[in-house]
Design an enzyme around this catalytic site. Structure first.
Site, PDB file in Angstrom:
ATOM      1  N   GLU A 199      -9.898   5.286   8.356  1.00 44.69           N
ATOM      2  CA  GLU A 199      -8.506   5.659   8.663  1.00 44.69           C
ATOM      3  C   GLU A 199      -9.100   7.187   9.816  1.00 44.69           C
ATOM      4  O   GLU A 199      -9.116   8.190   9.295  1.00 44.69           O
ATOM      5  CB  GLU A 199      -8.168   6.075   7.332  1.00 44.69           C
ATOM      6  CG  GLU A 199      -6.952   7.088   8.030  1.00 44.69           C
ATOM      7  CD  GLU A 199      -6.005   7.322   6.228  1.00 44.69           C
ATOM      8  OE1 GLU A 199      -4.707   7.645   6.319  1.00 44.69           O
ATOM      9  OE2 GLU A 199      -6.817   6.764   5.640  1.00 44.69           O
ATOM     10  N   HIS A 237       1.353   5.411  -2.515  1.00 40.78           N
ATOM     11  CA  HIS A 237       0.381   6.382  -2.851  1.00 40.78           C
ATOM     12  C   HIS A 237       1.984   7.335  -3.470  1.00 40.78           C
ATOM     13  O   HIS A 237       2.041   7.865  -3.425  1.00 40.78           O
ATOM     14  CB  HIS A 237       0.871   7.294  -2.041  1.00 40.78           C
ATOM     15  CG  HIS A 237      -1.272   6.845  -1.513  1.00 40.78           C
ATOM     16  ND1 HIS A 237      -2.324   6.982  -1.687  1.00 40.78           N
ATOM     17  CD2 HIS A 237      -1.363   6.225  -0.373  1.00 40.78           C
ATOM     18  CE1 HIS A 237      -3.243   6.320  -1.321  1.00 40.78           C
ATOM     19  NE2 HIS A 237      -2.563   6.124   0.118  1.00 40.78           N
ATOM     20  N   LYS A 273       1.553  10.608  -4.510  1.00 39.67           N
ATOM     21  CA  LYS A 273       1.660  11.850  -4.243  1.00 39.67           C
ATOM     22  C   LYS A 273       2.630  12.094  -3.468  1.00 39.67           C
ATOM     23  O   LYS A 273       3.277  12.703  -3.009  1.00 39.67           O
ATOM     24  CB  LYS A 273       0.682  12.043  -2.685  1.00 39.67           C
ATOM     25  CG  LYS A 273      -0.937  11.753  -2.961  1.00 39.67           C
ATOM     26  CD  LYS A 273      -1.165  11.507  -1.818  1.00 39.67           C
ATOM     27  CE  LYS A 273      -2.764  11.041  -2.417  1.00 39.67           C
ATOM     28  NZ  LYS A 273      -3.799  10.171  -2.523  1.00 39.67           N
ATOM     29  N   ASP A 304       2.625   3.314   2.869  1.00 37.61           N
ATOM     30  CA  ASP A 304       1.783   4.387   2.436  1.00 37.61           C
ATOM     31  C   ASP A 304       2.640   5.988   2.259  1.00 37.61           C
ATOM     32  O   ASP A 304       3.307   5.358   0.968  1.00 37.61           O
ATOM     33  CB  ASP A 304       1.184   4.619   4.051  1.00 37.61           C
ATOM     34  CG  ASP A 304      -0.321   5.384   3.543  1.00 37.61           C
ATOM     35  OD1 ASP A 304      -1.118   4.818   2.268  1.00 37.61           O
ATOM     36  OD2 ASP A 304      -0.879   5.754   4.569  1.00 37.61           O
ATOM     37  N   ASN A 305       2.160   6.768   2.998  1.00 35.84           N
ATOM     38  CA  ASN A 305       2.692   7.534   2.086  1.00 35.84           C
ATOM     39  C   ASN A 305       4.036   8.403   2.407  1.00 35.84           C
ATOM     40  O   ASN A 305       4.139   7.686   3.617  1.00 35.84           O
ATOM     41  CB  ASN A 305       1.387   9.707   2.444  1.00 35.84           C
ATOM     42  CG  ASN A 305       0.579   9.065   2.174  1.00 35.84           C
ATOM     43  OD1 ASN A 305      -0.529   8.327   2.579  1.00 35.84           O
ATOM     44  ND2 ASN A 305       0.185   9.782   1.093  1.00 35.84           N
ATOM     45  N   HIS A 351       0.447  -1.036  -0.060  1.00 36.77           N
ATOM     46  CA  HIS A 351       0.252  -0.366  -0.133  1.00 36.77           C
ATOM     47  C   HIS A 351       0.979   0.832  -0.177  1.00 36.77           C
ATOM     48  O   HIS A 351       1.322   1.683   0.928  1.00 36.77           O
ATOM     49  CB  HIS A 351      -0.953  -0.182   1.044  1.00 36.77           C
ATOM     50  CG  HIS A 351      -1.582   1.230   1.641  1.00 36.77           C
ATOM     51  ND1 HIS A 351      -3.472   0.770   1.897  1.00 36.77           N
ATOM     52  CD2 HIS A 351      -1.872   2.528   1.562  1.00 36.77           C
ATOM     53  CE1 HIS A 351      -3.642   2.292   1.473  1.00 36.77           C
ATOM     54  NE2 HIS A 351      -2.861   3.030   1.330  1.00 36.77           N
TER      55      HIS A 351
END
Length: 436
Positions: free
Chosen positions: A233, A82, A85, A330-331, A80
């Site tokens: 979330e 991004h 971004k 994630d990010n 997972h």
């Protein structure tokens, strides 16, 4: 260098037992509940040809390297992320570190800057970092509302082709689920199918949430797509979209793979309610991916106040119920998470400390290797076994306490048995983008 040889041995290594898929069962000499195997690995023509108990032979006819007890992992799987971004913090920071501010900052930046070149360069920067750190497979979510979907999926397809010999890439569309009740949502689902992607979106509690979830499952079945949701979330105990996703999967008899990410609110619900939801998740065959670093950054922020919770879902309870549980990046360096470097070892290290994945460590090493590989449909990735490619990460740390106490920046990454260049890309590569 020994790793240039066609045939060589890696001797005196400790390997997490949970990611070894064949061969004999050995007793760990490491002890302390680390669940490590003490082994020698034979590499021939880029593949693992034998796994033996360490010290089986006194002498090896082929070249060998003594790891002096260092750990060997399979290359990582980051379920997972991004990538679209990533690395915009220099031009789109988060004013107060909250989720709402992150949403606003990303929306503003995407409207202004996210053309094909911008997205391509930032996504590839993330891939360079991931590859150098030892990751082999990545799933990225792509913001996909309106024209952005076409831009980002085209970039993704280009990068997937360019990186095919180094990285397995998957993409998930990311929109709020109400989008799928519109004609634009139908077009997006078709774009995902044409791109061999995964259908996905963000689940928010609203009066039409059940209709939205039901429609997404129907669209996935029509196009034979797998599903990947952002769910709950937040720290609202009334946010129960994970339960609703599981109920829909069961009702629709969905047979594809479903992953739900975050699922934070499960940790603040009444125990009986959480247990009921976990049972439904298990019955539905859903995999859960937790993003401890990002959620620790965002969740529980209040100006001038100390956060009271860690923002992670019920990892231990889910795993005890035999639900597949993964952890992921994630990010990275964007308004949702100001830090990160696409390093799966850092994800594991921080997750161990945030969610207490130790005492014992058991098979938690699988959460960043074989388990996410299975959820991505990659049965031969994220594990060590005879006949599998020698896609390995070698560390000097001899056990988890050593591995997780230093950065392991001097790790050696092998792909098909050959050592790769682990030099990380310079942040300066993106300076001209961040000056916008």
């Amino acid at each position: 260098m020994i790793f240039d040889a066609r045939h060589y041995w890696i001797r005196n290594a400790h390997v997490p037992a949970s990611i070894v898929v064949n061969g004999n069962k050995w007793t760990s000499r490491n002890g302390r509940n680390d669940n490590l195997l003490h082994v020698d690995l034979e590499i021939v023509d880029g593949a693992i040809s034998a796994i033996l108990a360490a010290g089986t032979y006194e002498n090896y006819a082929s070249p060998s390297i003594d790891l002096q007890g260092g750990m060997v992992w399979a290359c990582f799987v980051d379920l997972h992320t991004h990538l679209d971004k990533g690395h915009i913090w220099g031009r789109a920071s988060n004013s107060d570190g909250t989720f709402d501010s992150a949403l606003m900052a990303v929306k503003k930046d995407s409207q202004k800057n996210w053309n094909a070149e911008d997205v391509y360069r930032r996504m590839e920067f993330g891939l360079k970092c991931s590859y150098a750190h030892g990751t082999k497979a990545i799933r990225t979510h792509l913001d996909s509302a309106g024209k952005q979907g076409s831009i980002s999926f085209e970039v993704f397809r280009e990068l997937r082709k360019k990186w095919a010999d180094r990285m397995i890439l998957q993409a998930v569309c990311l929109v709020s689920l109400d989008y799928f009740l519109t004609p634009e949502g139908e077009k997006l689902a078709d774009l995902v199918a044409e791109s061999d992607g995964i259908l996905g979106g963000v689940t928010f509690i609203n009066p039409e949430i059940d209709q939205q979830i039901d429609r997404v499952f129907s669209m996935a079945k029509e196009r034979k797509l797998n599903l990947d949701f952002h769910a709950d979330e937040n720290d609202d105990p009334d946010s129960d979209t994970l339960r609703r996703v599981a109920e829909t999967a069961i009702r629709q008899k969905y047979r594809g793979k479903t992953v739900c990410g975050h699922c934070c609110s499960l940790a603040v619900q009444e125990e009986s309610e959480a247990e009921s939801t976990i049972a439904l998740v298990k019955k539905a065959g859903i995999g859960i991916v937790s993003l401890p670093m990002c959620n620790l950054y965002l969740q529980g922020r209040r100006p001038g106040k100390t956060p009271r919770w860690r923002g992670v879902t019920l990892l231990h309870e889910l795993k005890q119920a035999k639900v597949p549980v993964a952890i992921a990046s994630d990010n990275c360096r964007d308004p949702f998470h100001a830090y990160g470097d696409h390093d799966a070892l850092e994800v594991f290290s921080q997750s161990v400390k945030i969610a207490q994945l130790d005492h014992p460590f058991g098979d938690w090493a699988s959460a960043i290797t074989s388990t996410p590989a299975d959820l991505m449909g990659l049965p031969n990735v994220g594990r060590i076994g005879v006949g599998l490619p020698a896609d390995l990460v070698l560390f000097k740390g001899r056990n988890y306490r050593e591995l997780l106490s230093r950065s392991q920046h001097d790790r050696i990454v092998l792909r098909d048995g050959k050592a790769i260049d682990t030099t990380l890309p310079s942040y300066a590569e993106l300076d001209d983008l961040l000056e916008k």
